[in-house]
Design a protein around this motif. Structure first.
Motif, PDB file in Angstrom:
ATOM      1  N   ARG A 102       0.836  -1.193   0.000  1.00  0.00           N
ATOM      2  CA  ARG A 102       0.000   0.000   0.000  1.00  0.00           C
ATOM      3  C   ARG A 102       0.876   1.249   0.000  1.00  0.00           C
ATOM      4  O   ARG A 102       1.965   1.260   0.553  1.00  0.00           O
ATOM      5  N   ARG A 104       0.548   5.330   1.038  1.00  0.00           N
ATOM      6  CA  ARG A 104      -0.283   6.322   1.716  1.00  0.00           C
ATOM      7  C   ARG A 104       0.494   7.631   1.864  1.00  0.00           C
ATOM      8  O   ARG A 104       1.712   7.623   2.036  1.00  0.00           O
ATOM      9  N   GLY A 131      -4.131   1.098   5.830  1.00  0.00           N
ATOM     10  CA  GLY A 131      -2.847   1.779   5.891  1.00  0.00           C
ATOM     11  C   GLY A 131      -2.470   2.183   7.303  1.00  0.00           C
ATOM     12  O   GLY A 131      -1.354   1.903   7.772  1.00  0.00           O
ATOM     13  N   PRO A 317      -4.265  -0.201  -7.209  1.00  0.00           N
ATOM     14  CA  PRO A 317      -3.604   0.697  -6.253  1.00  0.00           C
ATOM     15  C   PRO A 317      -4.207   2.101  -6.282  1.00  0.00           C
ATOM     16  O   PRO A 317      -4.581   2.617  -7.333  1.00  0.00           O
ATOM     17  N   SER A 319      -4.392   5.943  -3.481  1.00  0.00           N
ATOM     18  CA  SER A 319      -4.056   6.502  -2.179  1.00  0.00           C
ATOM     19  C   SER A 319      -4.846   7.780  -1.911  1.00  0.00           C
ATOM     20  O   SER A 319      -5.857   7.747  -1.245  1.00  0.00           O
TER      21      SER A 319
END
Length: 370
Positions: A102, A104, A131, A317, A319
């Motif tokens: 991940r 972030r 996250g 993906p 964020s």
């Protein structure tokens, strides 16, 4: 840009004093700007995938709780071999790559004058995408992490410097929204800028960095819901009048209240950052075709392309969900995207790059390389 980090396109002279008062620093800043510009030309390359962004590895050298409820943890990051890190300016953030893969974004909340380390703070959010849970449960002192940045999508425009028409600053932070605001307060203090601040949250147990704020005395007003009830926009803007620049970061409801209140105040500038996706504005329904499978996805007028893609491909993906981090970038094979991001260059868009977290299609269909 240097070999590790994207560099700013200009060195803000406000860090070193007003331009008209310091010829030496003006000269140094000018030379630095030329050097950064040349380095940018030397290292420039086309980037369509977030994974291509320049990365570096840092070591966690300190970790501790900064809120009484222990739900906010502060991490200090340093280069593994020590040494200086690229400078950053208030409002900047890092892209933190977590062990799970991940990515972030976390605002830098340390001292911009300390070039030996970076500091971030992360609130534990149960069910918030994993996250924050991963930071709290898996990252420890001595671990190494990969980062990209610093980048700045929320720059501190210093009142009285660099052509700013404002003469004073007022800061509004809600909970973990203190992270980008704290370095701004420190810079305003050092530069002798007149400023005030209101810090809001559910209770004193839940809001971080209270001990650090004590050094600013009565410039800071702490206003918690359990003591005073939910604040209105006016409650968060005491004493704000003409010539004030307001810098606000926190929950959507709070930033919306502040924005509505500022619209009623003449000669007041608003700079804000939110920690959630913005609502879709003037959206039209369209379709997405996933080129590798032929699947067709309908995107309603009030939802983002990323939301609908995640329903089919949950491992996609993403964020920031606000169009500046590049994590969700995809390639458009056919169709005319309506670009609404602030991250991609004209060349990248011409090459087919698109950020589905905010960008859309003005009707019709987009074929994506997914």
């Amino acid at each position: 840009m240097n070999a590790l980090f994207p560099a700013p396109t200009e060195v803000p002279p406000a860090l070193y004093g007003k331009r008209e008062r310091d010829i030496l620093m003006r000269t140094m800043a000018g030379l630095a700007t030329l050097r950064l510009g040349w380095a940018g030309l030397v290292h420039r390359r086309e980037r369509l995938l977030a994974a291509d962004d320049l990365r570096t590895q840092l070591t966690i050298t300190d970790r501790h709780s900064v809120a009484h409820d222990t739900d906010v943890v502060s991490l200090t990051l340093r280069a593994p071999e020590g040494g200086e890190l690229p400078r950053w300016f208030p409002g900047a953030h890092l892209d933190l790559e977590l062990p799970s893969g991940r990515v972030r974004q976390y605002s830098l909340c340390g001292d911009p004058g300390d070039i030996a380390c970076y500091r971030i703070a992360v609130r534990r959010i149960p069910g918030g995408g994993g996250g924050s849970i991963e930071v709290h449960e898996d990252l420890r002192v001595g671990d190494t992490v990969w980062v990209r940045g610093p980048r700045n999508a929320f720059p501190f425009v210093v009142p009285g410097y660099d052509g700013s028409p404002s003469t004073r600053a007022h800061f509004v932070a809600g909970g973990i929204g203190i992270t980008p605001i704290l370095p701004m307060m420190r810079m305003a203090q050092r530069l002798g800028v007149e400023w005030t601040m209101v810090y809001a949250g559910r209770s004193r147990d839940t809001i971080p960095f209270l001990a650090e704020l004590e050094e600013f005395g009565d410039r800071v007003t702490v206003r918690t819901d359990d003591e005073f009830g939910l604040p209105t926009g006016a409650d968060l803007l005491p004493g704000v009048g003409p010539g004030t620049a307001v810098f606000c970061c926190g929950p959507v409801a709070m930033t919306d209240n502040v924005a509505a209140a500022v619209r009623q105040l003449p000669d007041v500038a608003l700079h804000s950052e939110r920690f959630s996706a913005p609502p879709v504005v003037d959206g039209k329904p369209f379709q997405i075709e996933l080129a590798r499978t032929g699947a067709i996805i309908d995107v309603p007028a009030d939802r983002t392309a990323l939301e609908t893609i995640l329903e089919t491909r949950p491992a996609t993906p993403y964020s920031c969900r606000q169009g500046f981090c590049r994590t969700c970038v995809v390639r458009v094979l056919d169709g005319d995207p309506d670009h609404r991001d602030t991250a991609l260059t004209d060349a990248e868009r011409a090459a087919g790059a698109m950020l589905p977290c905010v960008s859309r299609c003005d009707g019709g269909r987009l074929v994506l390389d997914l």
